[in-house]
Design a protein around this motif. Structure first.
Motif: not given
Length: 135
Positions: A47-73
């Motif tokens: 969730e958005l962190a609480r604050g009196t102001t927030i950036p007035n732009k698109d919300f971008v959420l990034e996920l990174r998969e952990g390190n792995s020696a094998q490909p995953k799907t």
């Protein structure tokens, strides 16, 4: 006069419950301050962190998969009960390898020049693409 880069934070909220199907090594937002809570069932609550102001732009959420020696799907299905159709997303993660040498790459940028890109948006995009990259 209000700063156009920010907006009041009290009248908007964003909540995401992530059930990624894989171990996400990092859940971050490059656009907004967020709070991430790992739930007992493996999901993550964002969730958005609480604050009196927030950036007035698109919300971008990034996920990174952990390190792995094998490909995953991971396959995500979203059935539509009304139409009996399902939408899906297939995510493929290559194995993690340490880079041996950085090789030069050629990049081609395509900029949207529709009406929504008027003003500051098109100026910023042009400035970004006209920089000389080194390193």
């Amino acid at each position: 006069m209000k700063n156009p880069e920010n907006r009041d934070g009290h009248d908007i909220s964003v909540t995401v419950d992530l059930d990624t199907g894989f171990d996400a090594a990092a859940v971050e937002s490059v656009s907004h301050a967020i709070q991430v809570t790992r739930l007992a069932d493996g999901r993550q609550h964002v969730e958005l962190a609480r604050g009196t102001t927030i950036p007035n732009k698109d919300f971008v959420l990034e996920l990174r998969e952990g390190n792995s020696a094998q490909p995953k799907t991971a396959l995500f299905l979203s059935p539509d009960k009304d139409s009996q159709e399902s939408y899906f997303l297939l995510a493929a993660f290559p194995p993690t390898v340490k880079p041996t040498k950085r090789v030069p790459v050629e990049m081609l940028y395509m900029i949207d020049i529709s009406g929504s890109m008027n003003g500051i948006s098109i100026q910023q995009a042009r400035r970004l693409c006209c920089r000389r990259w080194t390193g």
